[in-house]
Design a protein around this motif. Structure first.
Motif, mmCIF file in Angstrom:
data_model
loop_
_atom_site.group_PDB
_atom_site.id
_atom_site.type_symbol
_atom_site.label_atom_id
_atom_site.label_comp_id
_atom_site.label_asym_id
_atom_site.label_seq_id
_atom_site.Cartn_x
_atom_site.Cartn_y
_atom_site.Cartn_z
ATOM 1 N N SER B 81 0.806 -1.227 0.000
ATOM 2 C CA SER B 81 0.000 0.000 0.000
ATOM 3 C C SER B 81 0.840 1.279 0.000
ATOM 4 N N ASP B 82 2.151 1.152 0.178
ATOM 5 C CA ASP B 82 3.023 2.330 0.106
ATOM 6 C C ASP B 82 3.330 2.721 -1.341
ATOM 7 N N SER B 83 2.968 1.883 -2.294
ATOM 8 C CA SER B 83 3.204 2.189 -3.705
ATOM 9 C C SER B 83 2.458 3.471 -4.079
ATOM 10 N N ALA B 84 3.206 4.463 -4.528
ATOM 11 C CA ALA B 84 2.636 5.784 -4.827
ATOM 12 C C ALA B 84 3.782 6.666 -5.314
ATOM 13 N N THR B 85 3.443 7.903 -5.619
ATOM 14 C CA THR B 85 4.462 8.922 -5.895
ATOM 15 C C THR B 85 4.549 9.833 -4.691
ATOM 16 N N TYR B 86 5.773 10.108 -4.253
ATOM 17 C CA TYR B 86 6.003 10.929 -3.066
ATOM 18 C C TYR B 86 6.528 12.288 -3.506
ATOM 19 N N LEU B 87 5.812 13.322 -3.098
ATOM 20 C CA LEU B 87 6.119 14.694 -3.513
ATOM 21 C C LEU B 87 6.779 15.448 -2.369
ATOM 22 N N CYS B 88 7.906 16.043 -2.659
ATOM 23 C CA CYS B 88 8.583 16.908 -1.703
ATOM 24 C C CYS B 88 8.030 18.322 -1.902
ATOM 25 N N VAL B 89 7.671 18.995 -0.824
ATOM 26 C CA VAL B 89 7.036 20.313 -0.931
ATOM 27 C C VAL B 89 7.748 21.280 0.009
ATOM 28 N N VAL B 90 8.017 22.457 -0.507
ATOM 29 C CA VAL B 90 8.765 23.465 0.238
ATOM 30 C C VAL B 90 7.973 24.768 0.213
ATOM 31 N N ASN B 91 7.969 25.463 1.324
ATOM 32 C CA ASN B 91 7.284 26.749 1.416
ATOM 33 C C ASN B 91 8.289 27.817 1.816
ATOM 34 N N ARG B 92 8.249 28.954 1.118
ATOM 35 C CA ARG B 92 9.166 30.015 1.509
ATOM 36 C C ARG B 92 8.408 31.309 1.749
ATOM 37 N N PRO B 93 9.056 32.341 2.236
ATOM 38 C CA PRO B 93 8.354 33.588 2.554
ATOM 39 C C PRO B 93 7.451 34.033 1.415
ATOM 40 N N GLY B 94 6.252 34.435 1.755
ATOM 41 C CA GLY B 94 5.235 34.689 0.733
ATOM 42 C C GLY B 94 4.223 33.569 0.718
ATOM 43 N N ASN B 95 4.570 32.494 1.414
ATOM 44 C CA ASN B 95 3.639 31.379 1.631
ATOM 45 C C ASN B 95 3.218 30.658 0.375
ATOM 46 N N GLN B 96 4.031 30.718 -0.663
ATOM 47 C CA GLN B 96 3.738 29.892 -1.814
ATOM 48 C C GLN B 96 4.466 28.562 -1.653
ATOM 49 N N PHE B 97 3.749 27.511 -2.029
ATOM 50 C CA PHE B 97 4.296 26.171 -1.920
ATOM 51 C C PHE B 97 4.903 25.767 -3.261
ATOM 52 N N TYR B 98 6.062 25.129 -3.188
ATOM 53 C CA TYR B 98 6.714 24.625 -4.386
ATOM 54 C C TYR B 98 6.829 23.114 -4.276
ATOM 55 N N PHE B 99 6.354 22.461 -5.319
ATOM 56 C CA PHE B 99 6.294 21.005 -5.336
ATOM 57 C C PHE B 99 7.396 20.427 -6.210
ATOM 58 N N GLY B 100 8.005 19.349 -5.739
ATOM 59 C CA GLY B 100 8.899 18.590 -6.602
ATOM 60 C C GLY B 100 8.082 17.770 -7.588
ATOM 61 N N THR B 101 8.764 17.186 -8.547
ATOM 62 C CA THR B 101 8.074 16.397 -9.563
ATOM 63 C C THR B 101 7.657 15.020 -9.056
ATOM 64 N N GLY B 102 8.196 14.627 -7.897
ATOM 65 C CA GLY B 102 7.772 13.372 -7.304
ATOM 66 C C GLY B 102 8.727 12.229 -7.559
ATOM 67 N N THR B 103 8.755 11.304 -6.610
ATOM 68 C CA THR B 103 9.527 10.071 -6.725
ATOM 69 C C THR B 103 8.559 8.904 -6.707
ATOM 70 N N SER B 104 8.638 8.061 -7.715
ATOM 71 C CA SER B 104 7.712 6.937 -7.846
ATOM 72 C C SER B 104 8.233 5.718 -7.094
ATOM 73 N N LEU B 105 7.386 5.145 -6.266
ATOM 74 C CA LEU B 105 7.738 3.936 -5.510
ATOM 75 C C LEU B 105 6.752 2.822 -5.845
ATOM 76 N N THR B 106 7.282 1.659 -6.166
ATOM 77 C CA THR B 106 6.468 0.456 -6.322
ATOM 78 C C THR B 106 7.011 -0.593 -5.373
ATOM 79 N N VAL B 107 6.153 -1.101 -4.505
ATOM 80 C CA VAL B 107 6.535 -2.168 -3.588
ATOM 81 C C VAL B 107 6.035 -3.477 -4.186
ATOM 82 N N ILE B 108 6.971 -4.413 -4.337
ATOM 83 C CA ILE B 108 6.685 -5.657 -5.046
ATOM 84 C C ILE B 108 6.465 -6.791 -4.052
ATOM 85 N N PRO B 109 5.446 -7.625 -4.278
ATOM 86 C CA PRO B 109 5.181 -8.730 -3.330
ATOM 87 C C PRO B 109 6.349 -9.712 -3.272
#
Lengths: 114, 109
Positions: B81-109
């Motif tokens: 169930s951890d299989s997903a894309t994980y997004l890193c998000v950063v906020n700087r002064p001005g309170n706008q959030f910046y998102f990374g493009t994501g890291t894809s994880l697949t957990v295999i049985p």
């Protein structure tokens, strides 16, 4: 509690057509946001509304307009759609306009401009 | 230079493995840091905030290194169930959030 809802879920437009994406939240949040997500680009902020009655440009506002209709609703309008606006659009809300506040996202609108 | 950079992966790991993702940010004035999770064709959801001293939530551990401007996420005892894309998000002064493009994880049985 539905959270954040968006309509429509899917839309296909021809170049030059206009449309409005609707967003509503039932969490009594003050702040609302519109993002677009493109492959290899991550989510990018188009416009945001820190509180009812205010709107501000984000990172990629060109070609879009917004309206904060009331505290619940925040719409995004494309006046003359272009193929470069093909994307997935997410609306989000947060309780306050704060760097530490969690953003809650709607399910997204998948838009294709031909 | 992008505000937030992540290795897109994909990371394919067996169930029970430990996996770590890193993310770097370019603006030293950034103030708040988060990991969001995004399942395929769904909306992003907050996984956890990242605090200066590091923090843990069950099998998930987040670390922040301000000097090197990077954030990490460690997942122990991976589940399918951890299989997903994980997004890193950063906020700087001005309170706008910046998102990374994501890291894809697949957990295999």
């Amino acid at each position: 509690n539905a959270g954040v809802t968006q309509t429509p879920k899917f839309q296909v437009l021809k170049t030059g057509q206009s449309m409005t994406l609707q967003c509503a939240q039932d969490m009594n949040h003050n702040s609302m946001y519109w993002y677009r997500q493109d492959p290899g680009m991550g989510l990018r902020l188009i416009y945001y509304s820190a509180s009812e009655g205010t709107t501000d440009k984000g990172e990629v506002p060109n070609g879009y307009n917004v309206s904060r209709l009331n505290k619940r609703e925040f719409s995004l309008r494309l006046e003359s759609a272009a193929p470069s606006q093909t994307s997935v659009y997410f609306c989000a809300s947060s309780e306050v306009f704060s760097g530490t506040d969690t953003q809650y996202f709607g399910p997204g609108t998948r838009l294709t401009v031909l | 230079r992008k505000e937030v950079e992540q290795d897109p992966g994909p990371f394919n790991v067996p169930e029970g493995a430990t996996v770590a993702f890193n993310c770097t940010y370019s603006n030293s004035a950034s103030q708040s840091f988060f990991w969001y999770r995004q399942d395929c064709r769904k909306e992003p959801k907050l996984l956890m905030s990242v605090y200066s001293s590091g923090n843990e939530d069950g099998r998930f551990t987040a670390q922040l290194n301000r000097a090197s401007q990077y954030i990490s996420l460690l997942i122990r005892d991976s589940k399918l169930s951890d299989s997903a894309t994980y997004l890193c998000v950063v906020n700087r002064p001005g309170n706008q959030f910046y998102f990374g493009t994501g890291t894809s994880l697949t957990v295999i049985p």
